[in-house]
Every structure is written in structure tokens, then in C-alpha cells.
Write a protein that holds these residues in place. Structure first.
Motif, short mmCIF file in Angstrom:
data_model
loop_
_atom_site.label_atom_id
_atom_site.label_comp_id
_atom_site.label_asym_id
_atom_site.label_seq_id
_atom_site.Cartn_x
_atom_site.Cartn_y
_atom_site.Cartn_z
N LEU A 243 0.86 -1.18 0.00
CA LEU A 243 0.00 0.00 0.00
C LEU A 243 0.90 1.23 0.00
O LEU A 243 1.86 1.30 0.76
N ALA A 244 0.58 2.18 -0.89
CA ALA A 244 1.36 3.42 -0.93
C ALA A 244 0.48 4.57 -0.46
O ALA A 244 -0.61 4.79 -0.97
N PHE A 245 0.93 5.28 0.56
CA PHE A 245 0.19 6.42 1.08
C PHE A 245 0.90 7.69 0.61
O PHE A 245 1.97 8.04 1.13
N PRO A 246 0.30 8.39 -0.37
CA PRO A 246 0.99 9.53 -0.98
C PRO A 246 1.20 10.70 -0.01
O PRO A 246 0.54 10.77 1.04
N SER A 247 2.06 11.58 -0.41
CA SER A 247 2.31 12.83 0.30
C SER A 247 0.98 13.51 0.65
O SER A 247 0.11 13.65 -0.20
N GLY A 248 0.83 13.88 1.90
CA GLY A 248 -0.36 14.62 2.31
C GLY A 248 -1.60 13.78 2.57
O GLY A 248 -2.67 14.31 2.82
N SER A 249 -1.48 12.46 2.52
CA SER A 249 -2.65 11.60 2.75
C SER A 249 -2.72 11.17 4.21
O SER A 249 -1.77 11.34 4.97
N CYS A 250 -3.86 10.60 4.55
CA CYS A 250 -4.14 10.19 5.93
C CYS A 250 -4.79 8.82 5.90
O CYS A 250 -5.55 8.52 4.98
N TRP A 251 -4.51 7.98 6.88
CA TRP A 251 -5.16 6.66 6.91
C TRP A 251 -5.31 6.20 8.35
O TRP A 251 -4.59 6.64 9.23
N MET A 252 -6.30 5.34 8.57
CA MET A 252 -6.49 4.78 9.91
C MET A 252 -6.70 3.28 9.81
O MET A 252 -7.28 2.78 8.84
N VAL A 253 -6.19 2.57 10.81
CA VAL A 253 -6.19 1.10 10.76
C VAL A 253 -6.04 0.54 12.17
O VAL A 253 -5.40 1.16 13.02
N TYR A 254 -6.68 -0.63 12.39
CA TYR A 254 -6.44 -1.35 13.64
C TYR A 254 -5.13 -2.12 13.49
O TYR A 254 -5.08 -3.17 12.86
N THR A 255 -4.05 -1.58 14.08
CA THR A 255 -2.73 -2.20 13.88
C THR A 255 -2.52 -3.44 14.75
O THR A 255 -1.51 -4.10 14.62
N ASP A 256 -3.49 -3.75 15.64
CA ASP A 256 -3.40 -5.02 16.36
C ASP A 256 -4.00 -6.14 15.52
O ASP A 256 -3.80 -7.32 15.81
N GLY A 257 -4.73 -5.77 14.48
CA GLY A 257 -5.44 -6.77 13.69
C GLY A 257 -4.97 -6.89 12.25
O GLY A 257 -5.26 -7.89 11.60
#
Ligand code: CO
Length: 301
Positions: A243-257
Motif C-alpha cells: 500500500l502506498a500512502f501519498p504525500s499529504g494523505s491520511c489513513w487509519m487502521v487497527y494495527t493489532d489486527g
């Protein structure tokens, strides 16, 4: 034809109406990464500029900057000059903006959202020379040695503030699709602390002694974090997607899962939230419930 992948997928958010809130929560809980092409809350351009221009070589500045919203403490910097004060204020603003945003978007969580640390990650991820268990470029699920959750989930929001470079991750299949079969194949064998030892630790921690009150769940997750990083076969053969998250982007994820690895990228802001199982929309996908079902043992205490 799109070949379906067992790996966590990216879900771009356009519609932020309240009717979608439960659905977003359930997608997150089942292993989706919610993605926003631009930062969906206020982040002052001057602050972003300041963070990017910080002199990383300065003796006052360390590799990991963490901000603890509940106490207002900033870690990873020394001294109290102008830059320190401004950095502190920027982290404070970021933390409060992102918290307000999450509370508005994911309304099923709002009443029970617990704030954990925020961080600023100024180091290039590619080519870091870290000890194996601290490496970010190996697939892992998050577990905090110093902050046991007793089954509550770890939700993280990231912003790539880099001007040009994307932040590159790899992700694997979500917890509920990955771990039960590992348990069944008896590949996982976490050490068991006795009930007596856990009870003593809980008692000592309640008295304020520096002992971690870890549940069975916390012990299992810490073990799994290390086991995944140590396991060359898993790292090589397990399904993964980039997955590529470009400059200026935002993302959220359950990092335990969602097993994840940061392959490259520099300059990210991050805020962690702890979500109790009682607030979840799809509790059956929570690592706690998945582990309890797979092992037949209660694990929250
Ligand atoms: Co991680």
C-alpha cells in the motif's frame, strides 16, 4: 479481472455522513484501512513546514517524539527553547484535531474512545538499522509492552506529511483470517504465566509498583508480535500486498489486527486510540474474541 486477495484492503472515504459510521467501524474492525487522499482535519501549513525543517541532527531532538495527550507530556526532546515549545504545541494541536475528527466520524466509539500517545516519526524507514524486534519493515501486529490493553483494540491514525515521497507499507491478511489456522497448526505456543503470578502482578500494579498488569491476551499479543518478526518463513511466504500512502494523505487502521510493515517513507504524524471491546461494532473480529474462540480460554484477565 481482479484477483481477490486475502490481504487487508484500502477503503477510500468520500461520504462522511453519520449513516456510514457503523459501516466504517465494522470495515476497520474486519481489517480494512480507511484512506483519505487529503488530511481530513485542520493541520496548519506552517506547522507542517516547521516539522519538515527541524534539524534532526540537533542534540535536543531524538528519533522518536511522543506526546501524551492525557498528561500533556512531550517525550523525545530535551531543553525548553522556542523550537521545543512550538513542537509541543504542534503535537498538542494535532492530537486534539485528530481526536475530534475520529470522534465525529466513528460515532459508535465516541463515548468510549481512550486516547493513547501521539507520535512524530521524522526518520526514513528504509534502511534503518534496528534490532529485530524493533524493526518496522517486518510484518507484525502491534502490542505495547508498557501499556497492556486487556483485549481493548489499538486504532491508529497516520498522516504522511512528506512533501513528495509516499509512505510504503506492506499488509497481510487480517487477524481473524490468519491467526486461528496458525493456532490450529500448533505453530503458536506462548509461554503461560500462572494465574497466581498474574494476580500478584495485578495487585502490585494497583499498589502503584512498576509491574505491568498483563492479561493472557496481552501476553499472547506480545508473543505473537515477536514470533511474526522472528519467523522468516512467515515473512517470506505469507500473502502480502503493498500500500502506498501519498504525500499529504491520511489513513487509519487497527494495527493489532492488520499485520503491517513500513518499508519506506519519512515524516509521519500518528495518534493512537484504545477502543474497548464493548464499543466495537464487530466484536467477533477482535483479536481478543478470535483468540478466545480458537483456544477455548477466556483471556481478558
Ligand atoms: Co506496528
Amino acid at each position: 479481472m481482479e484477483v481477490s486477495s486475502p490481504c487487508a484492503s484500502l477503503l477510500e472515504v468520500h461520504d462522511r455522513s453519520p449513516e456510514r459510521a457503523r459501516w466504517y467501524c465494522s470495515q476497520l474492525e474486519q481489517g480494512s484501512v480507511l484512506f483519505f487522499p487529503t488530511v481530513p482535519f485542520h493541520l496548519a501549513e506552517a506547522d507542517r513546514e516547521f516539522l519538515l525543517a527541524l534539524q534532526l541532527s540537533g542534540s535536543w531532538f531524538h528519533k522518536n517524539i511522543s506526546y501524551r495527550p492525557t498528561t500533556g507530556i512531550l517525550r523525545g526532546v530535551s531543553g525548553d527553547g522556542e523550537d521545543q515549545t512550538r513542537l509541543h504545541r504542534i503535537m498538542q494541536d494535532f492530537s486534539s484535531e485528530v481526536t475530534q475528527f475520529v470522534a465525529n466520524l466513528l460515532t459508535p466509539y465516541t463515548a468510549q474512545l481512550r486516547l493513547d500517545f501521539a507520535s512524530f516519526r521524522p526518520i526514513e524507514e528504509q534502511g534503518r538499522n534496528l534490532p529485530l524486534h524493533q524493526r518496522n519493515d517486518l510484518l507484525h501486529v502491534d502490542a505495547f509492552p508498557s501499556r497492556p490493553t486487556h483485549g481493548a483494540r489499538i486504532l491508529r491514525v497516520f498522516v504522511n506529511i512528506n512533501r513528495t515521497a509516499s509512505r510504503i507499507w506492506k499488509v497481510g491478511p487480517p487477524f481473524h483470517a490468519l491467526v486461528p489456522q496458525m493456532i490450529q497448526a500448533q505453530k503458536l505456543n506462548p509461554p503461560e504465566r500462572s494465574v497466581l503470578k498474574r494476580t500478584l502482578a495485578r495487585f502490585a500494579s494497583k499498589l502503584g509498583l512498576p509491574v505491568r498488569d498483563r492479561s493472557r491476551y496481552d501476553e499472547f499479543m506480545l508473543y505473537l508480535h515477536d514470533w511474526l518478526k522472528e519467523n522468516g518463513d512467515f515473512q517470506k511466504t505469507s500473502p502480502k500486498r503493498e500500500l502506498a500512502f501519498p504525500s499529504g494523505s491520511c489513513w487509519m487502521v487497527y494495527t493489532d489486527g492488520v499485520p503491517h510493515a513500513a518499508m519506506s517513507g519519512q515524516f509521519a504524524l500518528e495518534q493512537t486510540f484504545i477502543i474497548p471491546v464493548a464499543a466495537l461494532v464487530s466484536p467477533e473480529a477482535a483479536p481478543l474474541r478470535v483468540l478466545e474462540a480458537a483456544t477455548g480460554t477466556a483471556m481478558a484477565s
